[in-house]
Design a protein around this motif. Sequence first.
Motif, PDB file in Angstrom:
ATOM      1  N   ASP A  87     108.376 -25.178  53.800  1.00 32.99           N
ATOM      2  CA  ASP A  87     109.423 -24.459  53.074  1.00 32.99           C
ATOM      3  C   ASP A  87     109.052 -24.412  51.585  1.00 32.99           C
ATOM      4  O   ASP A  87     108.038 -23.852  51.225  1.00 32.99           O
ATOM      5  CB  ASP A  87     110.798 -25.092  53.312  1.00 32.99           C
ATOM      6  N   GLY A  88     109.845 -25.062  50.720  1.00 28.64           N
ATOM      7  CA  GLY A  88     109.538 -25.020  49.297  1.00 28.64           C
ATOM      8  C   GLY A  88     108.666 -26.154  48.803  1.00 28.64           C
ATOM      9  O   GLY A  88     108.262 -26.183  47.639  1.00 28.64           O
ATOM     10  N   ALA A 104     109.414 -25.521  45.164  1.00 33.62           N
ATOM     11  CA  ALA A 104     109.955 -24.225  44.756  1.00 33.62           C
ATOM     12  C   ALA A 104     111.432 -24.199  45.147  1.00 33.62           C
ATOM     13  O   ALA A 104     111.770 -24.142  46.333  1.00 33.62           O
ATOM     14  CB  ALA A 104     109.195 -23.098  45.440  1.00 33.62           C
ATOM     15  N   ASN A 134     113.491 -21.862  44.465  1.00 31.26           N
ATOM     16  CA  ASN A 134     113.730 -20.497  44.916  1.00 31.26           C
ATOM     17  C   ASN A 134     112.493 -19.686  44.529  1.00 31.26           C
ATOM     18  O   ASN A 134     111.473 -20.260  44.118  1.00 31.26           O
ATOM     19  CB  ASN A 134     115.016 -19.915  44.305  1.00 31.26           C
ATOM     20  N   GLU A 135     112.550 -18.365  44.630  1.00 27.22           N
ATOM     21  CA  GLU A 135     111.383 -17.553  44.307  1.00 27.22           C
ATOM     22  C   GLU A 135     111.090 -17.496  42.815  1.00 27.22           C
ATOM     23  O   GLU A 135     110.044 -16.993  42.407  1.00 27.22           O
ATOM     24  CB  GLU A 135     111.573 -16.133  44.839  1.00 27.22           C
ATOM     25  N   ASN A 136     111.996 -18.048  41.983  1.00 29.70           N
ATOM     26  CA  ASN A 136     111.814 -18.000  40.538  1.00 29.70           C
ATOM     27  C   ASN A 136     111.371 -19.320  39.920  1.00 29.70           C
ATOM     28  O   ASN A 136     110.571 -19.325  38.978  1.00 29.70           O
ATOM     29  CB  ASN A 136     113.112 -17.558  39.849  1.00 29.70           C
ATOM     30  N   THR A 184     109.756 -23.210  39.997  1.00 29.68           N
ATOM     31  CA  THR A 184     108.912 -24.223  40.639  1.00 29.68           C
ATOM     32  C   THR A 184     108.667 -25.353  39.648  1.00 29.68           C
ATOM     33  O   THR A 184     108.387 -25.104  38.471  1.00 29.68           O
ATOM     34  CB  THR A 184     107.558 -23.631  41.065  1.00 29.68           C
ATOM     35  N   THR A 244     109.760 -17.746  36.886  1.00 31.04           N
ATOM     36  CA  THR A 244     109.433 -16.324  36.948  1.00 31.04           C
ATOM     37  C   THR A 244     110.699 -15.516  36.717  1.00 31.04           C
ATOM     38  O   THR A 244     111.714 -15.725  37.414  1.00 31.04           O
ATOM     39  CB  THR A 244     108.827 -15.966  38.310  1.00 31.04           C
ATOM     40  N   TYR A 290     106.622 -14.564  33.275  1.00 30.23           N
ATOM     41  CA  TYR A 290     106.983 -15.957  33.521  1.00 30.23           C
ATOM     42  C   TYR A 290     106.884 -16.771  32.238  1.00 30.23           C
ATOM     43  O   TYR A 290     106.236 -16.378  31.270  1.00 30.23           O
ATOM     44  CB  TYR A 290     106.079 -16.579  34.590  1.00 30.23           C
TER      45      TYR A 290
END
Length: 272
Positions: free
Chosen positions: A112-113, A147, A149-151, A153, A182, A196
């Motif tokens: 996952d993340g 991570a 979420n997608e933004n 890390t 990001t 970013y």
Amino acid sequence: MKLMLKMACGALIAAAASAPALNQASAADLAAPEVIDVTKSPIDVSFGVKLATEYNLRSVSQTKGHPAVQGYAEISFYDWAYAGVWASNVDFGGTDPSAEVDYYAGLRHTWDGLTLDGGFLYIDYVGEKSGLHELDFWKVYGSVKYAFNENLTIGANLYWTSDFIGYSKIDGTHSSLFGKYTLPPINGIPSDIGFYVSGEVGKQWVSKNFAPDYVFWNAGVGVTYKAMTVDLRYTDSDLSRRECNLFIGQRSSCGSRYMASISFDTSLSKIK
């Protein structure tokens, strides 16, 4: 001939670090090129090249502030095992090597993340003067990234050796915390252009007072377009000019500085 072979292999692009380093998992290296949906192969090869205003390693210039050309190639197996080579030109006096070539291998997997990574790194300084102490040495390393979420890390890494710059029984350790955010898509800007911000703070320790311990940090911004990344970064440390001279032999190789780089990264699985 030895130098030419190593540089060609290291860059796959006539090139010349955390990490990894690989490597060397610094904040500037968290940017990823565009992902293309393809049927995933159990074996993949990634490669890239970077042109930078200097090779700066933990806030210490390895090229006396002069430009650097760097490159790498890495093969991965079943999203678990990997091995690679990375190379850069260097210029820091002493044994006067012309290049650094890093060979590394390890295990890395993502759930996952969460991404865990651990391995072995051998640092080879090419073109050193004969008859002097050779600086080649090894490290073991581990890192963790998450991570949210997608933004966003964040992560941490740890490197250790008992053979610091080729001196047996001298322990060298460095560790850092790093993160990258990001930005969400911006109206009016094509979706394949990204932005970013990222940063890193860490510390290096060396046993027996062989070299000064110090704290280093960097922060920067970047722009990505498909396989290309442009990065602008500020770095500094708490090394004094006297400590810098003891550490790398030049008083001017440490201290606050701004850096810029442009890099291209891709893999066989992302090439249509």
